[in-house]
Design a protein around this motif. Structure first.
Motif, PDB file in Angstrom:
ATOM      1  N   GLN A  65     -17.708   3.966  24.032  1.00  0.00           N
ATOM      2  CA  GLN A  65     -19.082   3.673  23.633  1.00  0.00           C
ATOM      3  C   GLN A  65     -19.377   4.390  22.322  1.00  0.00           C
ATOM      4  N   LEU A  66     -20.237   3.785  21.548  1.00  0.00           N
ATOM      5  CA  LEU A  66     -20.632   4.329  20.250  1.00  0.00           C
ATOM      6  C   LEU A  66     -22.144   4.520  20.242  1.00  0.00           C
ATOM      7  N   PHE A  67     -22.576   5.679  19.802  1.00  0.00           N
ATOM      8  CA  PHE A  67     -24.001   5.988  19.720  1.00  0.00           C
ATOM      9  C   PHE A  67     -24.335   6.392  18.287  1.00  0.00           C
ATOM     10  N   GLY A  68     -25.575   6.122  17.881  1.00  0.00           N
ATOM     11  CA  GLY A  68     -25.996   6.512  16.539  1.00  0.00           C
ATOM     12  C   GLY A  68     -25.589   5.503  15.491  1.00  0.00           C
ATOM     13  N   ARG A  69     -25.127   5.978  14.361  1.00  0.00           N
ATOM     14  CA  ARG A  69     -24.816   5.126  13.211  1.00  0.00           C
ATOM     15  C   ARG A  69     -23.541   4.316  13.458  1.00  0.00           C
ATOM     16  N   GLU A  70     -23.455   3.182  12.802  1.00  0.00           N
ATOM     17  CA  GLU A  70     -22.249   2.353  12.888  1.00  0.00           C
ATOM     18  C   GLU A  70     -21.067   3.075  12.260  1.00  0.00           C
ATOM     19  N   LEU A  71     -19.876   2.811  12.791  1.00  0.00           N
ATOM     20  CA  LEU A  71     -18.675   3.400  12.211  1.00  0.00           C
ATOM     21  C   LEU A  71     -18.542   2.985  10.748  1.00  0.00           C
ATOM     22  N   GLY A  72     -18.202   3.949   9.917  1.00  0.00           N
ATOM     23  CA  GLY A  72     -18.055   3.668   8.495  1.00  0.00           C
ATOM     24  C   GLY A  72     -19.292   3.984   7.680  1.00  0.00           C
ATOM     25  N   THR A  73     -20.399   4.311   8.373  1.00  0.00           N
ATOM     26  CA  THR A  73     -21.644   4.598   7.652  1.00  0.00           C
ATOM     27  C   THR A  73     -22.063   6.060   7.740  1.00  0.00           C
ATOM     28  N   ALA A  74     -21.339   6.860   8.533  1.00  0.00           N
ATOM     29  CA  ALA A  74     -21.726   8.257   8.732  1.00  0.00           C
ATOM     30  C   ALA A  74     -20.523   9.041   9.249  1.00  0.00           C
ATOM     31  N   PRO A  75     -20.576  10.368   9.159  1.00  0.00           N
ATOM     32  CA  PRO A  75     -19.499  11.174   9.742  1.00  0.00           C
ATOM     33  C   PRO A  75     -19.362  10.888  11.243  1.00  0.00           C
TER      34      PRO A  75
ATOM     35  N   ASP B   5     -27.696  14.922  15.953  1.00  0.00           N
ATOM     36  CA  ASP B   5     -28.701  13.880  15.704  1.00  0.00           C
ATOM     37  C   ASP B   5     -28.023  12.534  15.478  1.00  0.00           C
ATOM     38  N   ILE B   6     -28.351  11.563  16.312  1.00  0.00           N
ATOM     39  CA  ILE B   6     -27.716  10.247  16.174  1.00  0.00           C
ATOM     40  C   ILE B   6     -28.186   9.505  14.931  1.00  0.00           C
ATOM     41  N   ASN B   7     -29.191  10.021  14.253  1.00  0.00           N
ATOM     42  CA  ASN B   7     -29.593   9.429  12.979  1.00  0.00           C
ATOM     43  C   ASN B   7     -28.660   9.838  11.846  1.00  0.00           C
ATOM     44  N   SER B   8     -27.873  10.887  12.081  1.00  0.00           N
ATOM     45  CA  SER B   8     -27.012  11.423  11.022  1.00  0.00           C
ATOM     46  C   SER B   8     -25.530  11.203  11.270  1.00  0.00           C
TER      47      SER B   8
ATOM     48  N   LEU C 165      -4.413   6.918  19.054  1.00  0.00           N
ATOM     49  CA  LEU C 165      -4.147   5.503  18.791  1.00  0.00           C
ATOM     50  C   LEU C 165      -5.452   4.717  18.719  1.00  0.00           C
ATOM     51  N   GLY C 166      -6.399   5.071  19.580  1.00  0.00           N
ATOM     52  CA  GLY C 166      -7.703   4.409  19.554  1.00  0.00           C
ATOM     53  C   GLY C 166      -8.433   4.648  18.250  1.00  0.00           C
ATOM     54  N   LEU C 167      -8.407   5.886  17.758  1.00  0.00           N
ATOM     55  CA  LEU C 167      -9.045   6.185  16.474  1.00  0.00           C
ATOM     56  C   LEU C 167      -8.407   5.382  15.348  1.00  0.00           C
ATOM     57  N   LYS C 168      -7.082   5.266  15.397  1.00  0.00           N
ATOM     58  CA  LYS C 168      -6.378   4.499  14.369  1.00  0.00           C
ATOM     59  C   LYS C 168      -6.799   3.035  14.402  1.00  0.00           C
ATOM     60  N   GLU C 169      -6.915   2.483  15.600  1.00  0.00           N
ATOM     61  CA  GLU C 169      -7.346   1.080  15.743  1.00  0.00           C
ATOM     62  C   GLU C 169      -8.757   0.876  15.194  1.00  0.00           C
ATOM     63  N   LEU C 170      -9.596   1.891  15.337  1.00  0.00           N
ATOM     64  CA  LEU C 170     -10.980   1.796  14.862  1.00  0.00           C
ATOM     65  C   LEU C 170     -11.117   2.135  13.378  1.00  0.00           C
ATOM     66  N   GLY C 171     -10.017   2.519  12.749  1.00  0.00           N
ATOM     67  CA  GLY C 171     -10.039   2.839  11.327  1.00  0.00           C
ATOM     68  C   GLY C 171     -10.634   4.197  11.014  1.00  0.00           C
ATOM     69  N   VAL C 172     -10.647   5.092  12.000  1.00  0.00           N
ATOM     70  CA  VAL C 172     -11.174   6.448  11.788  1.00  0.00           C
ATOM     71  C   VAL C 172     -10.022   7.361  11.406  1.00  0.00           C
ATOM     72  N   GLU C 173      -9.973   7.758  10.148  1.00  0.00           N
ATOM     73  CA  GLU C 173      -8.867   8.585   9.656  1.00  0.00           C
ATOM     74  C   GLU C 173      -9.105  10.063   9.887  1.00  0.00           C
ATOM     75  N   GLN C 174     -10.373  10.476   9.830  1.00  0.00           N
ATOM     76  CA  GLN C 174     -10.695  11.874  10.100  1.00  0.00           C
ATOM     77  C   GLN C 174     -12.078  11.965  10.733  1.00  0.00           C
ATOM     78  N   LEU C 175     -12.183  12.855  11.688  1.00  0.00           N
ATOM     79  CA  LEU C 175     -13.449  13.112  12.361  1.00  0.00           C
ATOM     80  C   LEU C 175     -14.189  14.245  11.678  1.00  0.00           C
ATOM     81  N   PHE C 176     -15.506  14.214  11.760  1.00  0.00           N
ATOM     82  CA  PHE C 176     -16.270  15.388  11.349  1.00  0.00           C
ATOM     83  C   PHE C 176     -16.114  16.474  12.405  1.00  0.00           C
TER      84      PHE C 176
ATOM     85  N   PHE D 127     -23.544  21.569  12.867  1.00  0.00           N
ATOM     86  CA  PHE D 127     -24.067  20.229  12.618  1.00  0.00           C
ATOM     87  C   PHE D 127     -25.290  20.207  11.715  1.00  0.00           C
ATOM     88  N   ASN D 128     -25.723  21.394  11.281  1.00  0.00           N
ATOM     89  CA  ASN D 128     -26.841  21.484  10.357  1.00  0.00           C
ATOM     90  C   ASN D 128     -26.488  22.492   9.272  1.00  0.00           C
TER      91      ASN D 128
END
Length: 340
Positions: free
Chosen positions: A29-39, A71-74, A109-120, A319-320
């Motif tokens: 599940q994904l919460f907050g900003r769409e992938l690719g638009t935020a950390p 904050d899911i807005n960030s 492998l899941g992160l790779k499939e989603l195109g997430v190269e690095q996490l915040f 986170f702040n």
């Protein structure tokens, strides 16, 4: 909330033990900003947890949400279900073929499939934190911040022993999930927590002590929502956390290229604070990018699901950006105490 699950199919996966699975369903599940638009923050759930980490019924809604410390807005907050936890109706019967490292590999492998190269940030409590440690060792550059909570980078003899008792309940009891959960609650809480809550009081409608009624309630509630196959798998994963891959070489931790924020619980009977301090001490000898904070609570292991104010104070500097100075001032004290 299950309607919001998304899925990735991991094809032809071979476990660490050499067993091949043609198709493993990885839901998230994904919460907050769409992938690719935020950390991106990845949260790994605990033994009986799931991907529903935020929202009205989220198990960490006090930490993750609008204007919360995360904050899911960030941020984009991602949470995978451990394959076989049953939340997505996918079960694994051959649970002994898996170890915690397998789940770490599948999540990567899941992160790779989603195109997430690095996490915040890579965050995990209990079992989820152990899997986070494994992920960071397998992929030292996967995250900017590694935040393992009420966990450690290896299963201790004490933890393995408790998992063995759980295994016996799960394989031999006539009421396995119910009875195993009752035993587990004694590991997740503390004698002081029970004393503070129950005071040897009795249930007015029965001859049971209230602590007995409470344990029976927890056994019943988990039995209603959790499947035996899932419990067996999660227990197996819990006892197999080992970043050294059984080579007795903790040098692997030094290659993690992240700011590591270890968070222990002073009263934890499951993943003890002493073990967390030892891990911190080992890392801090050569790594200035590691911090240790400790939740003070009578509630034991479950404190990371209870002591939200303390968690917020620890998380805020991460986170702040405006809170970083406060973090550094407090950390100097911990570092001096533990290293000495």
């Amino acid at each position: 909330m299950k309607n919001n699950l998304s899925h990735i199919n991991i094809l032809s996966y071979v476990t660490e033990s050499g067993t091949q699975f043609s198709d493993i369903r990885l839901s998230y599940q994904l919460f907050g900003r769409e992938l690719g638009t935020a950390p991106v923050i990845l949260v790994n759930h605990a033994l009986t947890g799931n991907s529903n980490v935020a929202g009205d019924s989220g198990w960490w809604k006090d930490i993750i949400g609008v204007d919360k410390v995360i904050d899911i807005n960030s941020y984009s907050i991602l949470c995978f279900n451990i394959p076989g936890n049953g939340y997505d109706d996918f079960l694994i019967d051959d649970y002994k073929s898996f170890v915690a490292r397998d789940i770490a590999k599948i999540f990567l492998l899941g992160l790779k499939e989603l195109g997430v190269e690095q996490l915040f940030a890579l965050v995990g409590g209990s079992l989820g934190g152990g899997i986070a440690w494994e992920m960071a060792v397998l992929h030292p550059n996967i995250t900017k911040h590694l935040i393992p909570i009420a966990t450690d980078c290896k299963s201790t003899d004490w933890l393995i022993a408790n998992c063995q008792i759980q295994e016996l309940f799960l394989t031999n009891s006539n009421n396995p999930v119910h009875d195993a959960r009752m035993h587990a609650m004694l590991c997740y809480r503390t004698p002081e927590s029970f004393k503070q809550r129950f005071h040897r009081s009795k249930n007015e409608e029965s001859t049971l002590f209230n602590v007995e009624s409470w344990l029976l309630h927890h056994g019943k509630k988990l039995q209603e929502r959790y499947q035996l196959a899932s419990y067996k798998l999660m227990n197996q994963l819990l006892k197999t956390i080992d970043v050294t891959d059984e080579h007795n070489d903790e040098e692997v931790l030094k290659y993690i290229n992240a700011e590591i924020h270890i968070i222990g619980v002073d009263s934890d009977l499951f993943f003890t604070a002493e073990e967390n301090r030892e891990t911190f001490k080992e890392l801090a000898q050569n790594n200035t990018n590691v911090t240790y904070n400790e939740i003070n609570s009578v509630h034991g292991h479950d404190a990371f699901l209870i002591e939200y104010d303390q968690l917020e104070n620890i998380f805020a500097p991460i986170f702040n950006e405006n809170e970083k100075t406060k973090k550094n001032e407090g950390f100097k004290v911990w570092r001096e105490i533990i290293i000495k």
